[in-house]
Design an enzyme around this catalytic site. Sequence first.
Site, short mmCIF file in Angstrom:
data_model
loop_
_atom_site.label_atom_id
_atom_site.label_comp_id
_atom_site.label_asym_id
_atom_site.label_seq_id
_atom_site.Cartn_x
_atom_site.Cartn_y
_atom_site.Cartn_z
N LYS A 1 0.89 -1.17 0.30
CA LYS A 1 -0.02 0.02 0.17
C LYS A 1 0.95 1.39 -0.03
CE LYS A 1 -1.83 2.67 3.14
NZ LYS A 1 -1.85 4.01 1.99
N GLU B 1 9.75 1.79 10.72
CA GLU B 1 10.88 3.04 10.19
C GLU B 1 10.06 4.25 10.52
OE1 GLU B 1 13.97 2.32 9.73
OE2 GLU B 1 14.12 0.39 9.21
N CYS C 1 13.39 11.39 6.35
CA CYS C 1 13.24 11.00 7.68
C CYS C 1 14.70 11.19 8.55
CB CYS C 1 12.92 9.44 7.71
SG CYS C 1 13.88 8.43 6.80
N GLU D 1 9.20 16.86 14.92
CA GLU D 1 9.72 16.50 13.45
C GLU D 1 9.13 17.82 12.58
OE1 GLU D 1 8.49 13.25 11.06
OE2 GLU D 1 10.74 13.06 10.45
P1 NAD Z 1 2.13 8.42 7.64
O1 NAD Z 1 2.40 7.59 8.96
O2 NAD Z 1 0.84 9.54 7.82
O3 NAD Z 1 1.67 7.64 6.44
C1 NAD Z 1 2.57 6.72 5.78
C2 NAD Z 1 1.90 5.47 5.36
O4 NAD Z 1 1.01 5.02 6.15
C3 NAD Z 1 0.84 5.95 4.15
O5 NAD Z 1 0.85 5.13 3.05
C4 NAD Z 1 -0.47 6.29 5.00
O6 NAD Z 1 -1.58 6.11 4.04
C5 NAD Z 1 -0.25 4.84 5.81
N1 NAD Z 1 -1.17 4.97 6.81
C6 NAD Z 1 -1.63 6.30 7.65
N2 NAD Z 1 -2.42 5.86 8.76
C7 NAD Z 1 -2.61 4.44 8.76
C8 NAD Z 1 -3.19 3.36 9.62
N3 NAD Z 1 -3.74 3.75 10.68
N4 NAD Z 1 -2.83 2.04 9.29
C9 NAD Z 1 -2.18 1.74 8.19
N5 NAD Z 1 -1.75 2.60 7.39
C10 NAD Z 1 -1.78 3.96 7.72
O7 NAD Z 1 3.46 9.12 7.27
P2 NAD Z 1 3.82 10.53 6.20
O8 NAD Z 1 3.45 11.77 6.85
O9 NAD Z 1 3.01 10.02 5.04
O10 NAD Z 1 5.35 10.15 6.04
C11 NAD Z 1 6.26 10.99 6.57
C12 NAD Z 1 6.70 10.32 8.02
O11 NAD Z 1 7.52 9.19 7.42
C13 NAD Z 1 7.58 11.14 8.45
O12 NAD Z 1 7.34 11.04 9.88
C14 NAD Z 1 9.03 10.54 8.16
O13 NAD Z 1 10.15 10.75 9.24
C15 NAD Z 1 8.63 9.11 8.31
N6 NAD Z 1 9.79 8.39 7.58
C16 NAD Z 1 10.44 7.24 7.83
C17 NAD Z 1 11.43 6.89 7.16
C18 NAD Z 1 12.47 5.77 7.99
O14 NAD Z 1 13.06 4.98 7.15
N7 NAD Z 1 12.50 5.80 9.21
C19 NAD Z 1 11.55 7.15 5.90
C20 NAD Z 1 10.68 7.90 5.25
C21 NAD Z 1 9.74 8.45 5.85
#
Ligand code: NAD
Length: 517
Positions: free
Chosen positions: A181, A254, A288, A386
């Site tokens: 997804k 992650e 991230c 963040e």
């Molecule tokens: P997010 O958590 O809102 O969304 C990430 C994914 O999760 C999306 O596909 C979203 O649709 C899905 N999602 C949201 N709620 C969900 C739920 N309840 N159940 C299942 N899936 C769900 O994050 P974002 O804002 O889109 O992404 C940015 C974040 O990701 C930042 O905090 C960044 O630091 C982090 N990030 C971490 C890494 C790493 O490797 N540590 C890499 C890239 C991004």
Amino acid sequence: MTLPASVTPELLAKLTGMVVSTSGRSYPLTEVYTGEKVLDLPQSSPEDVETAYAGARKAQAVWASWPLKQRIDVMKRFHELLLRDGLIIADLMQVETGKARRMAFEETCDVLMVTSHYIKAAPRILKEKKHGGVVPLVSTSTEVRVPKGVIGLISPWNFPFATSLSDAMPALIAGNGVVLKPDNKSTLNVAYGVGLLYEAGMPQGLVQIVCGEGPDIGSTIVENADFVMFTGSTATGRVIGAQAGQNLIGCTLELGGKNPLIVLDDANLDEVIPGTIMAAFLNTGQACMHIERIYVSEQRKDEFTQRFVEAAQAIGVDAKYDFSPDMGSLVSVPQRERIESHVDDAVAKGATVLTGGKARPDLGPAFYEPTVLTDITPDMILAKTETFGPVTSIYTYKTVDEAVALANDTDYGLNASVWGKDLKAAEAVGRRIEAGNININDGLAASYASKKSTSGGFKTSGVGSRHGDAGMLKYTDVQNVAVLKKQVLSNPPDTDWTKQVDQTVKGLRFMRKFGIR
Ligand code: NAD
């Protein structure tokens, strides 16, 4: 604005056709540079997610029965196809995320590097390990790596291609299927990559794409998974981790960061300045591991600040489907509003804007200038939370101990960077920082691109890890197959237990003394 020539209606129809969807609902996917709608992205219902798992399970049974070499051959072809089509994927990524083309192309290289790493390493990592068993000479015990089954893989929009395809790669090579997804905003480039896997010869149905907002289908994805690989925010990670725990399945989370960079007094600013600009502003600060906190000693602050601000002002920001801009757009208007709210809050509470601090509506609806702040106090939102945009802050320290304490004063622990000419001293400082990635004389790429090494977040930045041996073994269960050549473990009914205990004690002592067991 004209879409890149490769993004044809036929291609878009093919990519949206890959989403498992019968819901009749759609998400308006837009071109970030203009905000104009590109297409209606089909949305999956919970029932569609179940259909996707059923399809993946069927294909996985076939895929897992193939010899490892045959699976690896598919990935060799995939690698070649990705080299061929990297720029088409960069086109799609730019349309969907608004990132600069240099960054979009580099992202495809991450998948290439991970793929070629596991093509080489998988035979060693997955090789059966034969040990002597409990009774010398007559028994053996073999560790066998069995694929988990079907992995639920949920990825974010910031590095959509890498966090989808790179994390799927070790799972697939180990013999798993994947239900993937991506974020609604960034699905097309991911679907293109999955299409290349099929073109390379992967069995139909092995990787299924579902689309939807997290709260709508997230729990069905976790419910049906044999393991969950999640990249995203810490808040969502907690929800997914809780459900995975309830279902007694493993997961890798992650998550976010608030990453520090320390400039030691002997650091060479000719290297520090470009390195820190890259670390703070790459991917428009939506990485991230990017740097949001910079610590410089009081004596070098003025020199550093002047040069860093000048370099930030020289960053070329633009909306172009070519390699000329240094930095692109934020992903969306809500993301721009989040950045604005953090900066406005800081300014209202006394922060100084050294450069930037403004949106750029002349370039596009979600553009924001590279921004450098100072005079940050703990009550400001961006002191601890963040921000995830092109905003970084300069702080001062008096002693190295203080710099380390300030760097560690966060709930996060994803990445840290230390710069200094004395490598031993810089590394010693780095090792004191509570983070899963430590980069000496680099911002983040040195650790992230080292695919042989496992890495992940400390503290609230994550659970588990990716890359290296652990990044593949996590997608397997271990089966301990023990064989006795002759049954010598059961005791006959007339056993003399006094004698038996004596012999056992002697045997255990003998085996320890001679290193047998
Ligand atoms: P997010 O958590 O809102 O969304 C990430 C994914 O999760 C999306 O596909 C979203 O649709 C899905 N999602 C949201 N709620 C969900 C739920 N309840 N159940 C299942 N899936 C769900 O994050 P974002 O804002 O889109 O992404 C940015 C974040 O990701 C930042 O905090 C960044 O630091 C982090 N990030 C971490 C890494 C790493 O490797 N540590 C890499 C890239 C991004």
